[in-house]
Design a protein around this motif. Structure first.
Motif, PDB file in Angstrom:
ATOM      1  N   SER A  22       0.835  -1.201   0.000  1.00 19.53           N
ATOM      2  CA  SER A  22       0.000   0.000   0.000  1.00 19.53           C
ATOM      3  C   SER A  22       0.868   1.247   0.000  1.00 19.53           C
ATOM      4  N   ARG A  23       2.089   1.135   0.524  1.00 18.45           N
ATOM      5  CA  ARG A  23       3.013   2.270   0.429  1.00 18.45           C
ATOM      6  C   ARG A  23       3.354   2.539  -1.021  1.00 18.45           C
ATOM      7  N   GLU A  24       3.534   1.433  -1.761  1.00 19.22           N
ATOM      8  CA  GLU A  24       3.871   1.598  -3.165  1.00 19.22           C
ATOM      9  C   GLU A  24       2.715   2.264  -3.909  1.00 19.22           C
ATOM     10  N   ALA A  25       1.496   1.939  -3.511  1.00 14.77           N
ATOM     11  CA  ALA A  25       0.325   2.490  -4.203  1.00 14.77           C
ATOM     12  C   ALA A  25       0.120   3.967  -3.894  1.00 14.77           C
ATOM     13  N   SER A  26       0.622   4.424  -2.739  1.00 12.46           N
ATOM     14  CA  SER A  26       0.209   5.742  -2.257  1.00 12.46           C
ATOM     15  C   SER A  26       0.613   6.903  -3.171  1.00 12.46           C
ATOM     16  N   VAL A  27       1.806   6.853  -3.778  1.00 17.51           N
ATOM     17  CA  VAL A  27       2.186   7.982  -4.637  1.00 17.51           C
ATOM     18  C   VAL A  27       1.299   8.026  -5.877  1.00 17.51           C
ATOM     19  N   TYR A  28       0.864   6.858  -6.341  1.00 14.61           N
ATOM     20  CA  TYR A  28       0.002   6.828  -7.520  1.00 14.61           C
ATOM     21  C   TYR A  28      -1.389   7.365  -7.190  1.00 14.61           C
ATOM     22  N   VAL A  33      -1.024  11.168  -7.003  1.00 11.33           N
ATOM     23  CA  VAL A  33      -0.833  11.909  -8.251  1.00 11.33           C
ATOM     24  C   VAL A  33      -2.111  11.847  -9.098  1.00 11.33           C
ATOM     25  N   THR A  34      -2.884  10.788  -8.965  1.00 10.32           N
ATOM     26  CA  THR A  34      -4.143  10.706  -9.714  1.00 10.32           C
ATOM     27  C   THR A  34      -5.139  11.750  -9.203  1.00 10.32           C
ATOM     28  N   LEU A  35      -5.199  11.918  -7.885  1.00  6.02           N
ATOM     29  CA  LEU A  35      -6.079  12.946  -7.330  1.00  6.02           C
ATOM     30  C   LEU A  35      -5.625  14.327  -7.804  1.00  6.02           C
ATOM     31  N   ALA A  36      -4.304  14.518  -7.880  1.00  5.02           N
ATOM     32  CA  ALA A  36      -3.763  15.804  -8.329  1.00  5.02           C
ATOM     33  C   ALA A  36      -4.174  16.072  -9.775  1.00  5.02           C
ATOM     34  N   GLU A  37      -4.047  15.062 -10.613  1.00  4.98           N
ATOM     35  CA  GLU A  37      -4.402  15.229 -12.022  1.00  4.98           C
ATOM     36  C   GLU A  37      -5.895  15.544 -12.186  1.00  4.98           C
ATOM     37  N   TYR A  38      -6.708  14.952 -11.330  1.00  6.16           N
ATOM     38  CA  TYR A  38      -8.155  15.180 -11.394  1.00  6.16           C
ATOM     39  C   TYR A  38      -8.470  16.663 -11.160  1.00  6.16           C
ATOM     40  N   TYR A  39      -7.846  17.245 -10.131  1.00  7.26           N
ATOM     41  CA  TYR A  39      -8.126  18.661  -9.857  1.00  7.26           C
ATOM     42  C   TYR A  39      -7.481  19.575 -10.896  1.00  7.26           C
ATOM     43  N   ARG A  40      -6.378  19.138 -11.477  1.00  9.84           N
ATOM     44  CA  ARG A  40      -5.787  19.916 -12.564  1.00  9.84           C
ATOM     45  C   ARG A  40      -6.771  20.024 -13.729  1.00  9.84           C
ATOM     46  N   GLN A  41      -7.528  18.940 -13.911  1.00 13.84           N
ATOM     47  CA  GLN A  41      -8.501  18.885 -14.996  1.00 13.84           C
ATOM     48  C   GLN A  41      -9.604  19.932 -14.817  1.00 13.84           C
ATOM     49  N   MET A  42      -9.682  20.525 -13.622  1.00 13.32           N
ATOM     50  CA  MET A  42     -10.656  21.596 -13.376  1.00 13.32           C
ATOM     51  C   MET A  42     -10.016  22.966 -13.513  1.00 13.32           C
ATOM     52  N   GLY A  43      -8.785  22.999 -13.997  1.00 14.08           N
ATOM     53  CA  GLY A  43      -8.117  24.284 -14.194  1.00 14.08           C
ATOM     54  C   GLY A  43      -7.457  24.822 -12.935  1.00 14.08           C
ATOM     55  N   LEU A  44      -7.168  23.948 -11.983  1.00 14.63           N
ATOM     56  CA  LEU A  44      -6.554  24.408 -10.732  1.00 14.63           C
ATOM     57  C   LEU A  44      -5.057  24.093 -10.719  1.00 14.63           C
ATOM     58  N   ASP A  45      -4.351  24.823  -9.849  1.00 13.65           N
ATOM     59  CA  ASP A  45      -2.931  24.544  -9.638  1.00 13.65           C
ATOM     60  C   ASP A  45      -2.792  23.653  -8.416  1.00 13.65           C
ATOM     61  N   VAL A  46      -2.188  22.500  -8.617  1.00 11.79           N
ATOM     62  CA  VAL A  46      -2.086  21.519  -7.536  1.00 11.79           C
ATOM     63  C   VAL A  46      -0.617  21.238  -7.247  1.00 11.79           C
TER      64      VAL A  46
END
Lengths: 433, 587
Positions: free
Chosen positions: B308-314, B317-330
């Motif tokens: 689960s540690r290995e999964a955590s960075v992914y 970063v997926t959550l970050a990309e999702y909010y970027r898709q709304m035009g935000l700076d993450v």
């Protein structure tokens, strides 16, 4: 009635393989050999081949010996009857006392939910100025003592065990020399601390597998006491022996080694033990002090290196003293603003001056001229080392602080100390030499 | 048809499973043991046998235990309600888990990542008959300080006709808010949330752009000399105790971005808890609301299972990309990527792969590169811009930057903030080594000026090494003054007191202002006639500037101190060299 298997396929080091069904990963089994019974733990399942790590080692096991699976993982008895007792890594008495079987609890349980942790906030007083004043130990902290073979780290642990203001001590010994084991026992008994102590001891002559159980058994018991509201201090010595035992077993099992032959999960293994340190809201706490001996005094060796990334600082024991520079208590900021007004300032101020003393010492050894300032620093450094770094004392923090002021007053004028004027007015000793 | 299987081997946190039916690499499955379902992921397929890493402790698993496969890759749920959450690496909400399961993390206990019964005020932006494609906005809901856009799931690859859309009103994540029809006439119901596999980068944007705008961290040494750009990447390697954690905490509070995601992949629980307890209490200086409202914490402490540690960075970063898709700076802060790399090493060892350097797997570099490449400044299909900035700390074994993780990271990041043991031992914080570190981004100050200041630092450094050999008496007065200038720059500008309420975070305007004052000293030829005089003059000046740094920007005390400093300098200033004068004129 559990099935008995009497066909052992292979014996390699401490690991035996037997064909069996129904075995679960991590379960215990009992092996009856001509030299007595021993526990073993399932460490690998591969179709119907079950690999077991035998606690008493592979020597003397015959391919015809009987293996009986117990159907549960390693457990330890938990009750107040543990107090004052000494056990081996597999939970057997070492002190001629009765075997304890009631209220068996599993060891190596799940980790604490970080969302339920509270920010550490209580100081643990030890009466040792290098700890209390300069690198305060905080309840729930996990700290290693980095040291080298030959240093008096066990003496330091024993002293902390006797002086620390906690409810109880659990001492986990791994690969202890028999003499060291007796030293702990005698010292704690003589100091009257044995009644609040439980010891789980693996000595260098005991089976290597039992060494691995010591931290888990110690911490499982500590966790139960902490949940009952006890402030528990767990002392572990020596974690390098623990890591070396892991290495030995991993290599026998032909695992792909990582750095310097240690198994790839060294960090995870160490972390899952150290992370048991916790302060539970509305209940007790576990504080962990471990000894990590550094092969060749090399802090970049995998064991101290991985440890440093897990723990909340370290005490660096060298030449019989806790070194002010390598040592660090990450959590001291949480408590040393509540002790006395001058604690933080004095702590920083004295260390900065000590650093300047070291520079002067270096200049002196290189043959450069000594200024008046250098001479003052040399005097200061000598007193600091003699009075502040002594580990064989039991001085309350307040007295250590007062002593700090008097050392400075006897070496410097107030403005030379770099301390705030308001503090100097309040604390600078009236009579001066 | 979902496949099933049974366990035929267990080794550490890896199980071997015999499968009936089809499976895919990275598919999620559940091992059923002792009445619990343990989440696992397929990491190798070999005929009808697959190897799975189990995201939980594997004790008690036995041969023959059934395994259920999900047909899905390891995925996160994306939708309103992510902000303010504290998740583990598998997106389990930890505070909820604590309420339901108590103090300890019981295995096999999984909760919905997003609250399913919470009502959201939905406002549609499309109408029946509109054509939409993946990542298009179909509506919005307010979430904390932001307008959360409800997007067409990224996994829908076609163009779709909107068949129905709910009117403005309150809905939960269980409600269908729209129905769309694909080119074959299939009707697809949409809710406000959807799943996306964590190991696949989200690329629903028009174009990736070059990161140019600085991401202000309010740390002087970074913003002025070693800047980070929005959409860029940087790494902070350092030995333990050099101050990585404090630096990350400061950045997470003050960085000039909309959303901060903190991913702890195997860090000390004691440190994570500080963030957990502190952030809800702190106010975001920009919005005046709780800092937690713009923060997501992925918390995998070092004692949680390695997978689960290995999964955590992914997940992060997926959550970050999702909010970027709304035009935000993450901003994504990953602490520490070495733990993640070690998790990879551990699994690789269990798979008995041929080890690479220091036993890390051969794919270490490409995996690290793949992760950092998920950062970026992008132009969305509707012309707005969004960014994901990634800052990763590295915990190099032995504090040695030559090791594989640091080296692999250095190849792919735009800035390097190397922490040094010497600086932290000397209590010089932030302990970023000003000479060894570098940045390829442009900062808030004219680079010619910072170069000038840097040259003085290099020179001071050389003189210092020389003095160690020949002593102070063997150094010329002029060199000694140069040395003092370098020391002053370090002590009064590079060093910053993170525990001081004012000095902890410095606005870019103030940085520019104070930097110019520093330049006045650095460029001046000074009338100092002896080393003793020079030392004492610089000591006094340093004390003045430290007080000045600690006083509120533009308050009376600040102005008064500034007056004193300027007068103090003017008293000893003879002239400014020509090149420097030209630089200073370019304000």
């Amino acid at each position: 009635m559990r099935k008995v298997y009497s066909k052992i396929d292979s014996i390699v080091g401490n690991v035996i393989t037997v064909k069996a069904d129904g075995a679960k990963y991590g379960d215990l089994a009992e092996i009856s050999t001509t030299y007595g019974d021993s526990l073993a733990e399932v460490i690998k399942l591969d179709d119907d081949n079950v690999s077991l790590q035998v606690f008493s080692g592979g020597r003397g096991i015959s391919t015809g010996d009987e293996v009986r699976f117990l159907g549960h993982p390693m457990q330890v008895s938990f009750s107040d009857n543990l107090m004052g007792r000494i056990f081996s890594g597999s939970g057997e008495p070492r002190d001629n006392g009765p075997t304890l079987n009631e209220n068996m609890i599993p060891i190596g349980g799940p980790s604490f939910n970080p969302a339920n942790r509270i920010i550490p906030k209580n100081m643990i007083r030890t009466g040792i100025p290098m700890i209390d004043l300069f690198n305060t130990l905080v309840e729930s902290q996990k700290l290693p003592i980095f040291s080298v073979s030959g240093e008096p780290y066990n003496d330091l642990l024993a002293r902390i065990a006797m002086q620390a203001e906690v409810d109880m001590i659990i001492l986990g010994g791994m690969g202890l020399k028999y003499d060291d084991y007796l030293f702990f026992k005698d010292t704690l008994e003589a100091g009257g601390a044995m009644s609040r102590t439980i010891m789980f001891v693996h000595t260098a002559a005991d089976p290597i597998v039992e060494c691995l159980q010591v931290p888990d058994v110690s911490l499982a018991v500590a966790e139960k006491f902490a949940l009952q509201g006890k402030k528990v201090l767990v002392l572990l010595t020596d974690m390098t022996n623990f890591a070396d035992a892991m290495k030995e077993i991993a290599i026998t099992q032909e695992q792909v080694p990582s750095n310097r032959g240690y198994p790839g999960d060294l960090y995870s293994q160490l972390a899952s033990r150290y992370e048991k340190a916790v302060d539970i809201a509305g209940s007790g706490s576990i504080t962990i002090l471990g000894v990590t001996t550094m092969p060749g005094d090399d802090v970049t060796h995998p064991v101290p290196d991985n440890t440093g990334y897990i723990t909340e600082g370290q005490y660096y024991l060298k030449n019989g003293r806790i070194e002010p520079f390598g040592s660090l208590s990450r959590l001291k900021q949480q408590v040393n603003d509540k002790t006395r007004d001058d604690h933080r300032a004095l702590m920083d101020g004295m260390i900065k001056l000590y650093a300047s003393y070291k520079e002067s010492l270096e200049k002196q050894s290189m043959g450069f001229n000594m200024s008046e300032w250098d001479t003052k620093l040399l005097k200061y450094g000598a007193r600091f080392e003699a009075e502040m770094m002594d580990l064989s004392v039991n001085t309350p923090l307040e007295k250590a602080l007062d002593n700090g002021w008097s050392i400075m007053a006897e070496c410097f004028s107030p403005e030379e100390t770099g301390l705030k004027s308001s503090l100097i007015e309040k604390f600078w000793p009236a009579e001066r030499v | 048809m979902k496949s099933s299987g049974k366990v035929v081997g267990v080794n550490g946190n890896m199980v071997t499973v015999e499968v009936a039916g089809t499976v895919q690499l990275n598919e999620v499955g559940y091992v059923l043991t002792e009445g619990k379902k343990l989440k696992s992921e397929i990491i190798r397929v070999n005929g009808d046998r697959v190897q799975m890493q189990v995201f939980e402790i594997t004790k008690g698993i036995g041969i023959g235990d059934p395994v259920e496969f999900s047909k899905e890759l390891l995925a996160v749920e994306l939708g309103p309600g992510l902000l303010g959450q504290v998740y583990d690496g598998l997106q389990n909400p930890l505070p909820e888990l604590a309420k339901k399961a108590g103090h300890f993390l019981e295995r096999g206990f999984y909760l919905d990542p997003l609250p399913k019964d919470q009502m959201w005020e939905f406002t549609p932006v499309v109408k029946e008959g509109d054509t939409v494609a993946k990542a298009d906005v179909i509506g919005s809901v307010p979430e904390g300080p932001f307008t959360h856009q409800v997007l067409v799931p990224f996994s829908l690859l076609d163009n779709y006709i909107v068949k129905s859309i709910k009117p403005k009103g309150s809905y939960t994540l269980k409600d269908t808010v729209a129905e769309v029809e694909d080119s074959k006439g299939n009707l697809i119901p949409l809710t406000m949330s959807f799943q996306w596999p964590v190991k696949k980068a989200v690329n629903c944007y028009a174009e990736r752009l070059k990161p140019v705008e600085p991401m202000v961290t309010q740390v002087r040494l970074i913003d002025t000399f070693l800047p980070v750009a929005k959409g860029g990447t940087y790494c902070i390697p350092g030995p333990f105790g050099a101050g990585k954690t404090v630096l990350q905490q400061i950045t997470s509070k003050f960085a000039d971005v909309d959303i901060v995601i903190v991913a702890a992949c195997g860090e000390r629980a004691g440190e994570v808890v500080e963030t957990l307890k502190e952030f809800p209490e702190l106010l975001d200086p920009k919005t005046g609301r709780s800092l937690m409202e713009r923060t997501i914490i992925i918390c995998n402490t070092s004692s949680m299972p390695v997978a689960s540690r290995e999964a955590s960075v992914y997940t992060a970063v997926t959550l970050a990309e999702y909010y970027r898709q709304m035009g935000l700076d993450v901003l994504l802060l990953a602490d520490s990527t070495s733990r993640w790399a070690q998790a990879m090493r551990e699994m690789s060892g269990r798979l008995e792969e041929i080890p690479g350097e220091e036993a890390f797997p051969a794919y270490l570099e490409s995996t690290i590169a793949g992760f950092y490449e998920r950062a970026g400044l992008v132009r969305l299909k509707d012309g707005r811009k969004g960014s994901v900035t990634i800052g990763g700390t590295v915990s190099p074994a032995g504090g040695n930057f030559e090791e594989p993780v640091t080296q692999a990271t250095l190849k792919v990041v735009g800035a390097f903030h190397g922490l040094s043991r010497e600086r932290s031992d000397a209590r010089k914080y932030p302990a970023i080594h000003p000479i060894d570190s570098w940045s390829k981004y442009s900062g808030i100050i004219d680079p010619h000026k910072t170069e000038y200041a840097y040259n003085i630092l290099f020179r001071a450094n050389e003189i210092e090494s020389m003095m160690k050999v020949v002593g102070e008496e063997g150094t010329s007065l002029q060199d000694f003054i140069q040395y003092q200038k370098g020391e002053l720059l370090d002590a009064a500008y590079f060093q910053q007191n993170s525990f001081d309420p004012v000095d902890a975070a410095v606005s870019p305007d103030r940085q520019k202002y104070v930097f110019n004052l520093m330049m006045e000293i650095l460029t001046a030829e000074l009338d100092l006639s002896s080393k003793d005089e020079a030392r004492s003059w610089f000591n006094q000046l340093r004390q003045l500037i430290l007080d000045y740094n600690g006083s509120e920007w533009q308050c009376d005390g600040f102005k008064k101190l500034e007056g004193e400093i300027k007068k103090f300098i003017a008293d000893k200033k003879i002239r400014v060299d020509e090149k420097a004068a030209a630089l200073m004129a370019k304000n």
